[in-house]
Design a protein around this motif. Structure first.
Motif, short mmCIF file in Angstrom:
data_model
loop_
_atom_site.label_atom_id
_atom_site.label_comp_id
_atom_site.label_asym_id
_atom_site.label_seq_id
_atom_site.Cartn_x
_atom_site.Cartn_y
_atom_site.Cartn_z
N LYS A 114 0.86 -1.19 0.00
CA LYS A 114 0.00 0.00 0.00
C LYS A 114 0.89 1.23 0.00
O LYS A 114 1.25 1.75 1.04
CB LYS A 114 -0.91 0.00 1.24
CG LYS A 114 -1.93 -1.10 1.24
CD LYS A 114 -2.80 -1.00 2.49
CE LYS A 114 -3.86 -2.07 2.53
NZ LYS A 114 -4.70 -1.95 3.73
N ASN A 152 -5.16 7.64 -0.99
CA ASN A 152 -6.45 8.12 -1.47
C ASN A 152 -6.69 9.47 -0.79
O ASN A 152 -6.90 9.52 0.43
CB ASN A 152 -7.54 7.13 -1.12
CG ASN A 152 -8.91 7.58 -1.60
OD1 ASN A 152 -9.21 8.76 -1.63
ND2 ASN A 152 -9.74 6.62 -1.94
N SER A 211 -6.41 7.46 3.14
CA SER A 211 -6.01 6.09 3.44
C SER A 211 -5.05 5.61 2.36
O SER A 211 -5.02 6.13 1.25
CB SER A 211 -7.23 5.18 3.49
OG SER A 211 -7.89 5.18 2.25
N LYS A 212 -4.24 4.62 2.71
CA LYS A 212 -3.28 4.06 1.77
C LYS A 212 -3.90 2.86 1.07
O LYS A 212 -4.74 2.17 1.64
CB LYS A 212 -2.00 3.67 2.48
CG LYS A 212 -1.28 4.89 3.07
CD LYS A 212 0.10 4.52 3.51
CE LYS A 212 1.01 5.17 2.52
NZ LYS A 212 2.40 4.96 2.68
N TYR A 213 -3.45 2.62 -0.17
CA TYR A 213 -3.92 1.46 -0.92
C TYR A 213 -2.82 0.98 -1.86
O TYR A 213 -1.88 1.71 -2.16
CB TYR A 213 -5.20 1.80 -1.69
CG TYR A 213 -5.01 2.76 -2.84
CD1 TYR A 213 -4.84 2.30 -4.14
CD2 TYR A 213 -4.98 4.13 -2.63
CE1 TYR A 213 -4.65 3.18 -5.19
CE2 TYR A 213 -4.80 5.02 -3.67
CZ TYR A 213 -4.63 4.54 -4.95
OH TYR A 213 -4.45 5.40 -5.99
N ASP A 263 -1.75 0.32 -5.41
CA ASP A 263 -2.18 0.73 -6.74
C ASP A 263 -1.94 -0.39 -7.75
O ASP A 263 -1.38 -1.45 -7.41
CB ASP A 263 -1.51 2.03 -7.17
CG ASP A 263 0.00 1.93 -7.33
OD1 ASP A 263 0.56 0.82 -7.27
OD2 ASP A 263 0.63 2.98 -7.52
N TYR A 304 -9.50 0.31 -11.33
CA TYR A 304 -10.00 -0.39 -10.15
C TYR A 304 -10.25 -1.86 -10.48
O TYR A 304 -9.84 -2.76 -9.74
CB TYR A 304 -11.29 0.29 -9.68
CG TYR A 304 -11.86 -0.25 -8.40
CD1 TYR A 304 -11.53 0.33 -7.18
CD2 TYR A 304 -12.74 -1.33 -8.39
CE1 TYR A 304 -12.07 -0.15 -6.00
CE2 TYR A 304 -13.27 -1.82 -7.22
CZ TYR A 304 -12.93 -1.23 -6.02
OH TYR A 304 -13.45 -1.70 -4.86
N TYR A 322 -8.21 -5.12 -8.79
CA TYR A 322 -8.87 -6.15 -8.01
C TYR A 322 -8.92 -7.48 -8.73
O TYR A 322 -8.88 -8.54 -8.11
CB TYR A 322 -10.26 -5.68 -7.56
CG TYR A 322 -10.13 -4.81 -6.34
CD1 TYR A 322 -10.07 -5.36 -5.07
CD2 TYR A 322 -10.00 -3.43 -6.47
CE1 TYR A 322 -9.91 -4.57 -3.95
CE2 TYR A 322 -9.83 -2.63 -5.36
CZ TYR A 322 -9.78 -3.19 -4.11
OH TYR A 322 -9.61 -2.41 -3.00
N ALA A 326 -3.39 -6.93 -0.29
CA ALA A 326 -2.60 -5.72 -0.07
C ALA A 326 -2.02 -5.77 1.33
O ALA A 326 -2.67 -6.21 2.27
CB ALA A 326 -3.48 -4.49 -0.25
N ASP A 385 0.34 -3.49 4.22
CA ASP A 385 0.90 -2.19 4.58
C ASP A 385 2.41 -2.21 4.51
O ASP A 385 3.04 -3.21 4.82
CB ASP A 385 0.50 -1.81 6.02
CG ASP A 385 -0.93 -1.37 6.13
OD1 ASP A 385 -1.45 -0.82 5.16
OD2 ASP A 385 -1.53 -1.58 7.20
#
Length: 179
Positions: free
Chosen positions: A20, A24, A29-31, A33, A100, A104, A114, A116
């Motif tokens: 992540k 966003n 928040s983290k994601y 990509d 997106y 996914y 995902a 951290d």
């Protein structure tokens, strides 16, 4: 399906978590990509002779993506179709839905999650697997074939220890760059 099944299982042993690293801005928040998701699996797949393709199609409400794995033998595995509605009926809305859906779809098809890369990961207990011997072995590799074999042994020995896997992957990447 024999060739691709064996190759996919071998590749899966080398998959990394999708880190992540993107933020966003709306939710702060983290994601992970799309690039991070592909980075987590592409090298392992290619090492086993598998190319990852993503077939896309559009419709009146959004996009549909299907992740397909094609082995050098010609065998394929399909990951199933994922439809994502576009939030707006304009290029940005469709582009967002496509990104997106691709992200996914690859995570689901590869069975990765995902992970951290921030304080949550750093605060976990130290690795339970001592990888120093494996890292030394990787550092001593004289060619790519030897590196591939020793990396496979090391990554398997790490089990589910993500910190140990990260150390082994970093050692492999550094040695590969030197070779």
């Amino acid at each position: 399906m024999n060739n691709i099944a064996k190759a996919f299982v071998a590749a899966k042993r080398e998959f990394a978590p999708a880190l992540k690293t993107s933020t966003n801005p709306h939710f702060k928040s983290k994601y992970a990509d799309l690039a991070g998701c592909l980075e987590a699996v592409n090298e392992a797949l290619l090492n086993q002779g598998i190319a990852l393709l993503q077939e896309t199609s559009e419709d009146a409400t959004g996009v549909t993506v299907e992740t397909v794995f094609m082995h050098e033998s010609g065998e394929t595995i399909r990951g199933g179709k994922l439809h994502v509605p576009a939030s707006k009926q304009d290029p940005q809305g469709y582009g967002s839905a496509l990104t997106y859906a691709r992200r996914y779809s690859v995570m689901a098809a590869c069975g990765i999650a995902a992970e951290d890369d921030d304080g949550n990961a750093a605060s976990r207990k130290a690795p339970t697997v001592d990888v120093s011997t494996y890292v030394s072995s990787i550092n001593g590799c004289e060619n790519l074939e030897d590196l591939k074999a020793k990396f496979a042994i090391a990554i398997t020995a790490c089990g589910t220890d993500l910190q140990a896997k990260a150390k082994v992957i970093a050692a492999k990447d550094a040695r590969k760059a030197d070779l």
